[in-house]
Write a protein that holds these residues in place. Structure first.
Motif, PDB file in Angstrom:
ATOM      1  N   SER A   1      55.510  41.334  39.477  1.00 59.63           N
ATOM      2  CA  SER A   1      54.339  41.347  41.169  1.00 59.63           C
ATOM      3  C   SER A   1      53.564  40.011  40.776  1.00 59.63           C
ATOM      4  O   SER A   1      53.013  39.563  39.437  1.00 59.63           O
ATOM      5  CB  SER A   1      54.413  42.748  40.804  1.00 59.63           C
ATOM      6  OG  SER A   1      54.920  43.782  41.137  1.00 59.63           O
ATOM      7  N   PRO A   2      53.494  40.272  41.739  1.00 65.99           N
ATOM      8  CA  PRO A   2      52.367  38.541  41.907  1.00 65.99           C
ATOM      9  C   PRO A   2      50.816  38.984  41.254  1.00 65.99           C
ATOM     10  O   PRO A   2      50.779  40.315  41.102  1.00 65.99           O
ATOM     11  CB  PRO A   2      51.945  38.154  43.256  1.00 65.99           C
ATOM     12  CG  PRO A   2      53.652  38.807  43.849  1.00 65.99           C
ATOM     13  CD  PRO A   2      53.960  39.887  43.383  1.00 65.99           C
TER      14      PRO A   2
ATOM     15  N   ASP B   1      58.198  30.211  41.658  1.00 68.31           N
ATOM     16  CA  ASP B   1      57.449  30.194  42.669  1.00 68.31           C
ATOM     17  C   ASP B   1      58.081  30.064  44.103  1.00 68.31           C
ATOM     18  O   ASP B   1      58.816  28.599  43.829  1.00 68.31           O
ATOM     19  CB  ASP B   1      55.906  29.526  42.046  1.00 68.31           C
ATOM     20  CG  ASP B   1      55.865  29.638  41.020  1.00 68.31           C
ATOM     21  OD1 ASP B   1      54.915  31.247  41.427  1.00 68.31           O
ATOM     22  OD2 ASP B   1      55.056  29.417  39.889  1.00 68.31           O
TER      23      ASP B   1
ATOM     24  N   GLU C   1      60.197  32.292  33.315  1.00 68.32           N
ATOM     25  CA  GLU C   1      59.714  33.070  34.630  1.00 68.32           C
ATOM     26  C   GLU C   1      59.382  33.046  36.019  1.00 68.32           C
ATOM     27  O   GLU C   1      59.403  32.386  36.394  1.00 68.32           O
ATOM     28  CB  GLU C   1      57.794  32.537  34.747  1.00 68.32           C
ATOM     29  CG  GLU C   1      56.783  33.583  35.297  1.00 68.32           C
ATOM     30  CD  GLU C   1      55.276  33.077  34.967  1.00 68.32           C
ATOM     31  OE1 GLU C   1      54.379  33.395  36.224  1.00 68.32           O
ATOM     32  OE2 GLU C   1      54.825  31.916  34.347  1.00 68.32           O
TER      33      GLU C   1
ATOM     34  N   LYS D   1      51.873  37.265  34.361  1.00 69.95           N
ATOM     35  CA  LYS D   1      52.952  36.716  33.801  1.00 69.95           C
ATOM     36  C   LYS D   1      52.325  35.426  33.243  1.00 69.95           C
ATOM     37  O   LYS D   1      52.572  35.104  31.466  1.00 69.95           O
ATOM     38  CB  LYS D   1      54.238  35.999  34.642  1.00 69.95           C
ATOM     39  CG  LYS D   1      54.780  37.556  34.845  1.00 69.95           C
ATOM     40  CD  LYS D   1      56.307  37.506  35.816  1.00 69.95           C
ATOM     41  CE  LYS D   1      55.468  36.757  36.996  1.00 69.95           C
ATOM     42  NZ  LYS D   1      54.739  37.299  38.218  1.00 69.95           N
TER      43      LYS D   1
ATOM     44  N   SER E   1      50.740  39.918  37.974  1.00 69.16           N
ATOM     45  CA  SER E   1      50.572  40.650  36.772  1.00 69.16           C
ATOM     46  C   SER E   1      50.213  39.835  35.990  1.00 69.16           C
ATOM     47  O   SER E   1      50.436  41.366  34.674  1.00 69.16           O
ATOM     48  CB  SER E   1      52.646  41.754  36.809  1.00 69.16           C
ATOM     49  OG  SER E   1      53.190  40.066  36.761  1.00 69.16           O
TER      50      SER E   1
ATOM     51  N   GLY F   1      57.084  35.669  41.427  1.00 64.93           N
ATOM     52  CA  GLY F   1      56.574  37.509  41.324  1.00 64.93           C
ATOM     53  C   GLY F   1      57.519  38.374  42.649  1.00 64.93           C
ATOM     54  O   GLY F   1      56.833  38.484  43.780  1.00 64.93           O
ATOM     55  N   ASN F   2      58.111  39.058  42.301  1.00 60.44           N
ATOM     56  CA  ASN F   2      59.067  40.477  42.953  1.00 60.44           C
ATOM     57  C   ASN F   2      59.069  41.692  42.050  1.00 60.44           C
ATOM     58  O   ASN F   2      59.963  40.733  40.808  1.00 60.44           O
ATOM     59  CB  ASN F   2      59.967  39.028  43.451  1.00 60.44           C
ATOM     60  CG  ASN F   2      60.219  40.012  44.862  1.00 60.44           C
ATOM     61  OD1 ASN F   2      60.612  41.531  44.944  1.00 60.44           O
ATOM     62  ND2 ASN F   2      60.209  39.932  46.083  1.00 60.44           N
TER      63      ASN F   2
END
Length: 216
Positions: free
Chosen positions: A38-39, A66, A117, A43, A41, A120-121
């Motif tokens: 998730s955004p 992104d 990477e 990473k 998190s 975010g999801n």
């Protein structure tokens, strides 16, 4: 019905490209990891903390996904790691064709590890194979103990889970072991790593995990 057929066609083509990517990377001896989370998190922070630990980063590269900006790519490059940015615009995931294109900008002959990477999801990226050898869910303690139970498909598809920001656990009333237990209840075969980019907990182990199975 037409929408379903179109989706199936898109995924079929994506899987074909992903298979070609996987074959190429295996032939070159490159371990590829797809980080999904998730955004917020953690990473990118996880990667930063890991790369600071490595004495030599010349054998690793990162593909950054992104919706907008190359902020994360610049953070990675500041540590001397080769990175390529993919901006997806309105898309909530990376696709194999984008990874294939990004790889053309990397010195593959010099690499042992390629980290993707993802955007975010925890939903959209799960359906898209990117040619990775290892799919890693990145999950921060701040997201709550029940996050694996809410997004089971992500954990079923994964090979490993990295629980991040463990230093925050006492402040957000989350027990990291409960998070791990929930993840393992969905997928008992998961490798689970506990980490904190702030304190350094688990970073050495994650660095070893990145290079797991590569030739010295």
């Amino acid at each position: 019905m037409a929408e379903v057929k179109l989706k199936q066609k898109v995924l079929t083509r994506n899987d074909e490209i992903a298979a070609n990517i996987r074959s190429e990377l295996r032939e070159k001896g490159i371990r590829c990891l797809n980080l999904i989370g998730s955004p917020g998190s953690g990473k990118t922070s996880l990667l930063e903390a890991t790369f600071r630990k490595l004495k030599d980063t010349s054998e690793i590269a990162v593909i950054e996904g992104d919706v907008k900006t190359d902020n994360d790519m610049r953070r990675i490059e500041a540590l001397g790691v080769k990175a390529v940015q993919i901006e997806t615009g309105d898309e909530c995931h990376l696709a194999a064709v984008q990874v294939d294109e990004a790889m053309s900008h990397l010195p593959l002959s010099k690499l042992k590890v390629l980290v993707i990477e993802n955007v975010g999801n925890l939903i959209c990226p799960v359906a898209f194979d990117l040619g990775e050898e290892c799919r890693v869910i990145v999950l921060s303690v701040a997201e709550g103990e029940d996050k694996p139970l809410k997004y089971p498909a992500a954990f079923v598809s994964a090979n490993a889970v990295v629980i991040t920001k463990t230093d925050l656990a006492p402040y957000v009333d989350v027990r990291p072991q409960v998070l791990e237990n929930h993840a393992r209840s969905i997928n008992p075969n998961l490798t689970v790593l506990m980490t904190s980019a702030k304190t350094g907990e688990g970073i050495d182990r994650f660095a070893e995990f990145l290079f797991q199975g590569t030739k010295s």
